[in-house]
Design a protein around this motif. Sequence first.
Motif, PDB file in Angstrom:
ATOM      1  N   ASP A  88       6.767   9.200   0.672  1.00 47.05           N
ATOM      2  CA  ASP A  88       6.389   7.803   0.752  1.00 47.05           C
ATOM      3  C   ASP A  88       5.918   7.339  -0.621  1.00 47.05           C
ATOM      4  O   ASP A  88       5.452   8.110  -1.446  1.00 47.05           O
ATOM      5  N   SER A  89       6.103   6.057  -0.889  1.00 42.64           N
ATOM      6  CA  SER A  89       5.772   5.486  -2.199  1.00 42.64           C
ATOM      7  C   SER A  89       4.404   4.814  -2.130  1.00 42.64           C
ATOM      8  O   SER A  89       4.246   3.823  -1.437  1.00 42.64           O
ATOM      9  N   GLU A  90       3.433   5.376  -2.810  1.00 46.52           N
ATOM     10  CA  GLU A  90       2.082   4.823  -2.789  1.00 46.52           C
ATOM     11  C   GLU A  90       1.910   3.814  -3.912  1.00 46.52           C
ATOM     12  O   GLU A  90       2.246   4.081  -5.055  1.00 46.52           O
ATOM     13  N   TYR A  91       1.330   2.648  -3.552  1.00 43.77           N
ATOM     14  CA  TYR A  91       1.124   1.582  -4.533  1.00 43.77           C
ATOM     15  C   TYR A  91      -0.351   1.205  -4.634  1.00 43.77           C
ATOM     16  O   TYR A  91      -0.716   0.341  -5.407  1.00 43.77           O
ATOM     17  N   VAL A 102       0.849  -1.183   0.000  1.00 46.66           N
ATOM     18  CA  VAL A 102       0.000   0.000   0.000  1.00 46.66           C
ATOM     19  C   VAL A 102       0.889   1.239   0.000  1.00 46.66           C
ATOM     20  O   VAL A 102       0.760   2.115  -0.843  1.00 46.66           O
ATOM     21  N   ASN A 103       1.854   1.306   0.936  1.00 49.35           N
ATOM     22  CA  ASN A 103       2.823   2.401   1.027  1.00 49.35           C
ATOM     23  C   ASN A 103       4.150   1.872   1.558  1.00 49.35           C
ATOM     24  O   ASN A 103       4.168   0.956   2.396  1.00 49.35           O
ATOM     25  N   ARG A 104       5.224   2.458   1.094  1.00 48.27           N
ATOM     26  CA  ARG A 104       6.545   2.171   1.673  1.00 48.27           C
ATOM     27  C   ARG A 104       7.057   3.418   2.374  1.00 48.27           C
ATOM     28  O   ARG A 104       6.927   4.534   1.857  1.00 48.27           O
ATOM     29  N   TYR A 105       7.676   3.197   3.529  1.00 46.96           N
ATOM     30  CA  TYR A 105       8.268   4.290   4.295  1.00 46.96           C
ATOM     31  C   TYR A 105       9.761   4.020   4.477  1.00 46.96           C
ATOM     32  O   TYR A 105      10.297   3.093   3.896  1.00 46.96           O
TER      33      TYR A 105
END
Length: 327
Positions: free
Chosen positions: A323-326, A215-218
């Motif tokens: 943050d990277s949203e997927y 969902v998201n990477r931090y």
Amino acid sequence: MAERIVKEAQVPFDLGGSRFDQIATDLFSDYSRSRIQAWIKEGVIQVDGQPMKAKEKLFGGETISLNVEIEAQEEHQAQEMDLDIVYEDEDIMIINKPAGLVVHPAVGNRDGTLMNAILHHAPETAHVPRAGIVHRLDKETTGLMVVAKTLVAQTDLVAQLQERSMGREYEAISIGVMTGGGIVDEPIGRHPHNRQKQAVEPVNGKDAVTHYRLVNRYKNHTHIRLKLETGRTHQIRVHMAHIQYPLVGDPQYGGRLKMPKACSPELQEALRDFRRQALHAKKLELAHPTTGEWMEWEIDLPDDMQHLLDALKRDMQESGSEDSEYY
């Protein structure tokens, strides 16, 4: 107070030559085969007014009758408690379980459980095994659960779980930065040295399959969405720890809290204050046990998980990254 079930059906001739228990299961399909077999053994399912052994074969044309009285479960006490009921009708109830609520009474938790609350809210569930609870969530896991209010609904929902047609999706926050989603297909059984834990057990474990996606990477954590094919005890927690991405706040499978390097004071505080596994049963899908209608429910993340995600996002932004949203 007991509930009486009375049914009668004629054996079709095309079923002639089949075993009594097989025919009874077919004719009284609202109930599981194991329950039918138990009732045959008790003599409450009869052929032409006479008890008969389960393995005996019928010719066709006989009358099978069911007359059974189901006693209420007296061993568990009904207790008035607040329940967050998302949906309810005559057959099922969808509950949003909070953290800290034990599902079943057990040693050390004889009352104050979800089962006690269900028995008070829906007294008819006293005639259903485990007060209609067909699957459970760990004490500190939040989110959606389905409860059967009748024996017929319970039989159908258990069958959906066994057939893996019921959809259950979770959201979690794991320790470590994942590069992508995947599938964990590893059998789970009792831990060989700690009876309070489960573990991946290739020899003696039962099959367990967990799908996960990002969902998201931090900076040091990943927000993930998971879908279960099976429902083993602690399945998500065990599988995520097995692939080296244990859940935040899970000392049983993730070890003691370790602070990430160079994280903000706000995030440090949020991680220290998060004292349960970061796991939420977000979505539930099933076929209604009476109408067959496909139904689904989705519930927002609880405040504590959302607060932690907000802290992770701000920590990421303060470091100069996004943050990277997927999802």
